[in-house]
Write an enzyme that holds these catalytic residues in place. Structure first.
Site, PDB file in Angstrom:
ATOM      1  N   ASP A  13      -2.619 -19.703   0.700  1.00  0.00           N
ATOM      2  CA  ASP A  13      -4.077 -19.866   0.856  1.00  0.00           C
ATOM      3  C   ASP A  13      -4.489 -20.201   2.286  1.00  0.00           C
ATOM      4  O   ASP A  13      -5.488 -20.889   2.514  1.00  0.00           O
ATOM      5  CB  ASP A  13      -4.608 -20.957  -0.097  1.00  0.00           C
ATOM      6  CG  ASP A  13      -4.311 -20.625  -1.540  1.00  0.00           C
ATOM      7  OD1 ASP A  13      -4.311 -19.426  -1.884  1.00  0.00           O
ATOM      8  OD2 ASP A  13      -4.069 -21.557  -2.323  1.00  0.00           O
ATOM      9  N   LYS A  16      -4.846 -15.558   4.639  1.00  0.00           N
ATOM     10  CA  LYS A  16      -4.140 -14.307   4.957  1.00  0.00           C
ATOM     11  C   LYS A  16      -5.021 -13.097   4.667  1.00  0.00           C
ATOM     12  O   LYS A  16      -4.993 -12.105   5.385  1.00  0.00           O
ATOM     13  CB  LYS A  16      -2.841 -14.205   4.128  1.00  0.00           C
ATOM     14  CG  LYS A  16      -1.842 -15.290   4.424  1.00  0.00           C
ATOM     15  CD  LYS A  16      -0.642 -15.223   3.494  1.00  0.00           C
ATOM     16  CE  LYS A  16      -0.952 -15.466   2.034  1.00  0.00           C
ATOM     17  NZ  LYS A  16      -1.417 -16.832   1.720  1.00  0.00           N
ATOM     18  N   GLY A  17      -5.811 -13.201   3.560  1.00  0.00           N
ATOM     19  CA  GLY A  17      -6.684 -12.081   3.182  1.00  0.00           C
ATOM     20  C   GLY A  17      -7.654 -11.753   4.299  1.00  0.00           C
ATOM     21  O   GLY A  17      -7.808 -10.603   4.692  1.00  0.00           O
ATOM     22  N   GLY A  40      -4.020 -14.872  -4.495  1.00  0.00           N
ATOM     23  CA  GLY A  40      -5.467 -14.651  -4.530  1.00  0.00           C
ATOM     24  C   GLY A  40      -5.921 -14.582  -3.093  1.00  0.00           C
ATOM     25  O   GLY A  40      -5.908 -15.596  -2.392  1.00  0.00           O
ATOM     26  N   HIS A  41      -6.245 -13.392  -2.617  1.00  0.00           N
ATOM     27  CA  HIS A  41      -6.620 -13.199  -1.217  1.00  0.00           C
ATOM     28  C   HIS A  41      -8.102 -12.859  -1.154  1.00  0.00           C
ATOM     29  O   HIS A  41      -8.555 -11.882  -1.740  1.00  0.00           O
ATOM     30  CB  HIS A  41      -5.775 -12.083  -0.585  1.00  0.00           C
ATOM     31  CG  HIS A  41      -4.312 -12.402  -0.548  1.00  0.00           C
ATOM     32  ND1 HIS A  41      -3.347 -11.538  -0.129  1.00  0.00           N
ATOM     33  CD2 HIS A  41      -3.652 -13.544  -0.883  1.00  0.00           C
ATOM     34  CE1 HIS A  41      -2.160 -12.119  -0.208  1.00  0.00           C
ATOM     35  NE2 HIS A  41      -2.324 -13.333  -0.678  1.00  0.00           N
ATOM     36  N   GLN A 223       1.528 -15.756  -0.781  1.00  0.00           N
ATOM     37  CA  GLN A 223       2.043 -17.135  -0.788  1.00  0.00           C
ATOM     38  C   GLN A 223       2.296 -17.595   0.658  1.00  0.00           C
ATOM     39  O   GLN A 223       1.596 -17.162   1.555  1.00  0.00           O
ATOM     40  CB  GLN A 223       3.314 -17.240  -1.652  1.00  0.00           C
ATOM     41  CG  GLN A 223       3.058 -17.158  -3.143  1.00  0.00           C
ATOM     42  CD  GLN A 223       2.920 -15.738  -3.674  1.00  0.00           C
ATOM     43  OE1 GLN A 223       3.746 -14.903  -3.414  1.00  0.00           O
ATOM     44  NE2 GLN A 223       1.879 -15.469  -4.439  1.00  0.00           N
ATOM     45  N   GLY A 301      -8.383 -21.408 -10.010  1.00  0.00           N
ATOM     46  CA  GLY A 301      -9.529 -22.323  -9.911  1.00  0.00           C
ATOM     47  C   GLY A 301      -9.130 -23.780  -9.781  1.00  0.00           C
ATOM     48  O   GLY A 301      -9.980 -24.666  -9.751  1.00  0.00           O
ATOM     49  N   ARG A 304      -7.307 -27.630  -4.817  1.00  0.00           N
ATOM     50  CA  ARG A 304      -6.161 -27.668  -3.921  1.00  0.00           C
ATOM     51  C   ARG A 304      -6.012 -29.068  -3.329  1.00  0.00           C
ATOM     52  O   ARG A 304      -7.003 -29.700  -2.980  1.00  0.00           O
ATOM     53  CB  ARG A 304      -6.352 -26.665  -2.778  1.00  0.00           C
ATOM     54  CG  ARG A 304      -6.356 -25.214  -3.240  1.00  0.00           C
ATOM     55  CD  ARG A 304      -6.730 -24.277  -2.096  1.00  0.00           C
ATOM     56  NE  ARG A 304      -6.765 -22.888  -2.535  1.00  0.00           N
ATOM     57  CZ  ARG A 304      -7.493 -21.945  -1.951  1.00  0.00           C
ATOM     58  NH1 ARG A 304      -8.249 -22.225  -0.912  1.00  0.00           N
ATOM     59  NH2 ARG A 304      -7.478 -20.718  -2.408  1.00  0.00           N
TER      60      ARG A 304
HETATM   61  P1  GDP Z   1      -5.098 -16.411   1.228  1.00  0.00           P
HETATM   62  O1  GDP Z   1      -4.500 -16.566  -0.125  1.00  0.00           O
HETATM   63  O2  GDP Z   1      -4.178 -16.853   2.316  1.00  0.00           O
HETATM   64  O3  GDP Z   1      -5.660 -15.046   1.491  1.00  0.00           O
HETATM   65  O4  GDP Z   1      -6.333 -17.431   1.265  1.00  0.00           O
HETATM   66  P2  GDP Z   1      -7.448 -17.634   0.097  1.00  0.00           P
HETATM   67  O5  GDP Z   1      -8.342 -16.464   0.106  1.00  0.00           O
HETATM   68  O6  GDP Z   1      -6.798 -18.009  -1.178  1.00  0.00           O
HETATM   69  O7  GDP Z   1      -8.170 -18.937   0.620  1.00  0.00           O
HETATM   70  C1  GDP Z   1      -8.785 -19.005   1.866  1.00  0.00           C
HETATM   71  C2  GDP Z   1     -10.264 -19.326   1.645  1.00  0.00           C
HETATM   72  O8  GDP Z   1     -10.848 -19.706   2.874  1.00  0.00           O
HETATM   73  C3  GDP Z   1     -11.078 -18.124   1.176  1.00  0.00           C
HETATM   74  O9  GDP Z   1     -12.110 -18.577   0.343  1.00  0.00           O
HETATM   75  C4  GDP Z   1     -11.633 -17.541   2.460  1.00  0.00           C
HETATM   76  O10 GDP Z   1     -12.843 -16.811   2.271  1.00  0.00           O
HETATM   77  C5  GDP Z   1     -11.890 -18.794   3.246  1.00  0.00           C
HETATM   78  N1  GDP Z   1     -11.739 -18.658   4.711  1.00  0.00           N
HETATM   79  C6  GDP Z   1     -10.907 -17.878   5.427  1.00  0.00           C
HETATM   80  N2  GDP Z   1     -11.005 -18.147   6.738  1.00  0.00           N
HETATM   81  C7  GDP Z   1     -11.936 -19.123   6.851  1.00  0.00           C
HETATM   82  C8  GDP Z   1     -12.449 -19.875   7.965  1.00  0.00           C
HETATM   83  O11 GDP Z   1     -12.062 -19.695   9.111  1.00  0.00           O
HETATM   84  N3  GDP Z   1     -13.377 -20.838   7.687  1.00  0.00           N
HETATM   85  C9  GDP Z   1     -13.809 -21.097   6.418  1.00  0.00           C
HETATM   86  N4  GDP Z   1     -14.701 -22.064   6.249  1.00  0.00           N
HETATM   87  N5  GDP Z   1     -13.351 -20.408   5.354  1.00  0.00           N
HETATM   88  C10 GDP Z   1     -12.409 -19.456   5.568  1.00  0.00           C
HETATM   89  P1  IMO Z   2      -1.692 -16.800  -1.987  1.00  0.00           P
HETATM   90  O1  IMO Z   2      -1.078 -15.454  -1.732  1.00  0.00           O
HETATM   91  C1  IMO Z   2      -1.081 -20.969  -3.150  1.00  0.00           C
HETATM   92  C2  IMO Z   2       2.104 -21.751  -6.067  1.00  0.00           C
HETATM   93  C3  IMO Z   2       1.705 -22.260  -7.438  1.00  0.00           C
HETATM   94  C4  IMO Z   2       2.923 -23.106  -7.753  1.00  0.00           C
HETATM   95  C5  IMO Z   2       4.073 -22.299  -7.165  1.00  0.00           C
HETATM   96  C6  IMO Z   2       4.791 -21.417  -8.175  1.00  0.00           C
HETATM   97  O2  IMO Z   2      -3.080 -16.745  -2.492  1.00  0.00           O
HETATM   98  O3  IMO Z   2      -1.504 -17.689  -0.802  1.00  0.00           O
HETATM   99  P2  IMO Z   2       4.149 -19.108  -9.372  1.00  0.00           P
HETATM  100  O4  IMO Z   2       3.008 -18.768 -10.273  1.00  0.00           O
HETATM  101  O5  IMO Z   2       4.210 -18.292  -8.125  1.00  0.00           O
HETATM  102  O6  IMO Z   2       5.466 -19.150 -10.062  1.00  0.00           O
HETATM  103  O7  IMO Z   2       3.853 -20.641  -8.918  1.00  0.00           O
HETATM  104  O8  IMO Z   2       3.497 -21.492  -6.162  1.00  0.00           O
HETATM  105  N1  IMO Z   2       1.448 -20.482  -5.644  1.00  0.00           N
HETATM  106  C7  IMO Z   2       0.494 -20.414  -4.728  1.00  0.00           C
HETATM  107  N2  IMO Z   2      -0.155 -21.378  -4.045  1.00  0.00           N
HETATM  108  N3  IMO Z   2      -1.347 -19.672  -2.892  1.00  0.00           N
HETATM  109  C8  IMO Z   2      -0.688 -18.679  -3.542  1.00  0.00           C
HETATM  110  O9  IMO Z   2      -0.842 -17.374  -3.224  1.00  0.00           O
HETATM  111  C9  IMO Z   2       0.251 -19.034  -4.539  1.00  0.00           C
HETATM  112  N4  IMO Z   2       1.053 -18.332  -5.377  1.00  0.00           N
HETATM  113  C10 IMO Z   2       1.780 -19.226  -6.031  1.00  0.00           C
HETATM  114  O10 IMO Z   2       0.536 -23.022  -7.388  1.00  0.00           O
HETATM  115  O11 IMO Z   2       2.863 -24.325  -7.050  1.00  0.00           O
HETATM  116 MG    MG Z   3      -4.901 -17.484  -1.937  1.00  0.00          MG
END
Ligand code: GDP
Ligand code: IMO
Ligand code: MG
Length: 437
Positions: A13, A16-17, A40-41, A223, A301, A304
């Site tokens: 999280d 990366k997305g 979840g990206h 991840q 949901g 974190r």
């Molecule tokens: P990923 O799994 O690495 O792709 O990250 P997620 O999408 O799960 O979580 C990152 C969250 O932060 C998302 O809701 C993005 O829209 C948001 N986000 C990304 N970059 C920024 C930033 O620079 N500032 C803020 N406030 N939000 C960001």
């Molecule tokens: P993105 O790509 C954050 C965590 C789960 C749990 C552990 C194992 O959005 O960054 P699993 O279902 O993979 O066997 O769970 O890894 N986890 C993540 N945490 N971002 C993710 O993906 C994750 N994918 C798995 O919460 O602790």
């Molecule tokens: Mg994510």
């Protein structure tokens, strides 16, 4: 031409997305190389938010081909839902391809995972409950079902019946759970197979051709480094290899074709699920980071856990992934803080430790040693160049760079594409080896 890997340096999280979407502008192909729908990206384009679980974040560019690689695990139902949602939003999905050697998540994988997590009680991992671990376990045990099997009209019913019957023994005898109906599973997966058939390819071959044609390939990690099965905080990890080395295995390319490796780090740290987290803040500051950063899992949901930036983990990520540069995201989340702490080392059993301990039990005993930096208490969300940032924010970034010996090429200050500072070209700028020897 450049082939680039984008990985998460923390516990996932990191944003990366957003970074993958940004860099996909100059990519011909984006390949997801590991993980499944546990990811979840989030990508925000023109105030529209796309949440992608398996489809690569390059899908929003009409010229970019997207490949779900061999190292992933594919839940057909969710991929089809994701395809339908993108189509409804007017995004073309004709350029989405799935490796025929990717493994398929079956309904029993979810059920078995939930049963195992319940049985682990206080030892639970806190997984996303998407059947990821059991799908990879079947792959390792060599009893998995691959996309190839799903495409084999003649063999599929027999193959699925055997698999469901085998798993039913475990469900009934070990967990005292009702068996799955093989006929229902067969019928459902035959429908999925026909819908996915046009997308299934020999991915390694297609990627190899693209490399020879000198097209730009971006390998998108899911991840993060500390969730890596081999190098993360085992057992509180996922079941695949999110680190940069995983890209070669998961996409089916040799390491010699990789030109750049970009790490994505949040300006602080978050973690979802169980496991040690030395810089976690269970106080008002932690809540503030969670609120300002909207830190709720994209997939489940769940709230974190939040904490300060951890430089020990940062240095470890540079080492394990061989990072060329960093993209630091969510700097704006720190805007209101009067001071900011950064973990520079740990105290472990009375000794100062600067390297990440590979033993998770030792890691759980680590106490962070902090350096305190001044905050900037002003909004950065509209800054578009380093010079626009308050001097304290520039000092913070420089501190991170020096601590980890890695250049910061991108700074992100908001979820949308525009809220970004490109400090130096992350793909064609100078290589890390030249900068930091
Ligand atoms: P990923 O799994 O690495 O792709 O990250 P997620 O999408 O799960 O979580 C990152 C969250 O932060 C998302 O809701 C993005 O829209 C948001 N986000 C990304 N970059 C920024 C930033 O620079 N500032 C803020 N406030 N939000 C960001
Ligand atoms: P993105 O790509 C954050 C965590 C789960 C749990 C552990 C194992 O959005 O960054 P699993 O279902 O993979 O066997 O769970 O890894 N986890 C993540 N945490 N971002 C993710 O993906 C994750 N994918 C798995 O919460 O602790
Ligand atoms: Mg994510």
């Amino acid at each position: 031409m450049a082939n680039v890997i984008v990985i998460g340096t923390q516990w996932g999280d990191e944003g990366k997305g957003k970074i993958t979407d940004l860099l996909s502008r100059s990519a011909d192909i984006v390949v997801r190389y590991q993980g499944g729908i546990n990811a979840g990206h989030t990508v925000v384009v023109n105030d529209r938010t796309f949440k992608l679980h398996l489809i690569p974040s390059g899908i929003l560019y009409p010229q970019t081909d997207c490949i779900i690689g061999s190292g992933t695990v594919v839940d057909p139902k969710v991929v089809l839902q994701e395809l339908d949602q993108l189509k409804e939003l007017g995004v073309s999905t004709d350029r989405l391809y799935i490796a025929e050697t990717a493994h398929v998540t079956m309904p029993y994988h979810r059920v078995l995972e939930q049963a195992a997590e319940t049985q682990r009680a206080e030892h639970k991992i806190g997984t996303t409950g998407r059947g990821i671990g059991p799908t990879y376990a079947d792959k390792s045990e060599r009893v998995g079902i691959r996309m190839l099997d799903l495409m084999d009209r003649e063999m599929l019913p027999k193959r699925l019946r055997w698999a469901v019957e085998q798993k039913n023994i475990v469900l009934e005898k070990l967990y005292d759970l009702p068996p799955l109906n093989p006929d229902e599973v067969i019928e459902q997966y035959q429908i999925y197979a026909e819908r996915l058939r046009p997308h299934v390819i020999d991915a390694s071959l297609v990627i190899d051709r693209a490399i020879k044609e000198r097209r730009n390939i971006l390998f998108e990690g899911a991840q993060g480094t500390l969730l890596d099965l081999d190098h993360g905080t085992y057992p509180y990890v996922t079941s695949s290899n999110p680190v940069s080395g995983g890209a070669c295995i998961g996409a089916g390319v040799g390491p010699t074709v990789i030109d750049r490796i970009i790490g994505v780090s949040k300006a602080y740290t978050t973690r979802v699920g169980e496991g040690p987290f030395p810089t976690e803040l269970n106080d008002r500051v932690g809540d503030l980071l969670g609120d300002r950063g909207a830190e709720f899992g994209t997939t489940t949901g769940r709230k974190r856990r939040c904490g300060w930036f951890d430089g020990v983990i940062g240095r470890y990520a540079v080492r394990i992934n061989g990072l060329d540069c960093l993209a630091v995201t969510k700097l704006d989340v720190l805007d209101e803080l009067p001071e900011i702490q950064v973990c520079i080392a740990y105290e472990l059993d009375g000794k100062i430790v600067r390297d990440f301990p590979s033993d998770s039990r030792a890691f759980a005993r680590c106490k962070p040693i902090y350096e305190t930096l001044p905050g900037w208490r002003s909004s950065t969300k509209d800054c578009r160049a380093l010079a626009d940032l308050p001097s304290e924010a520039r000092t913070y970034l420089k501190f991170l760079e020096d601590m980890m010996s890695v250049p910061i090429a991108i700074v992100s200050l908001g979820a949308s594409r525009g809220q970004t500072i490109i400090v130096e070209d992350p793909i064609h700028g100078p290589k890390r080896g030249l900068l930091n020897v």
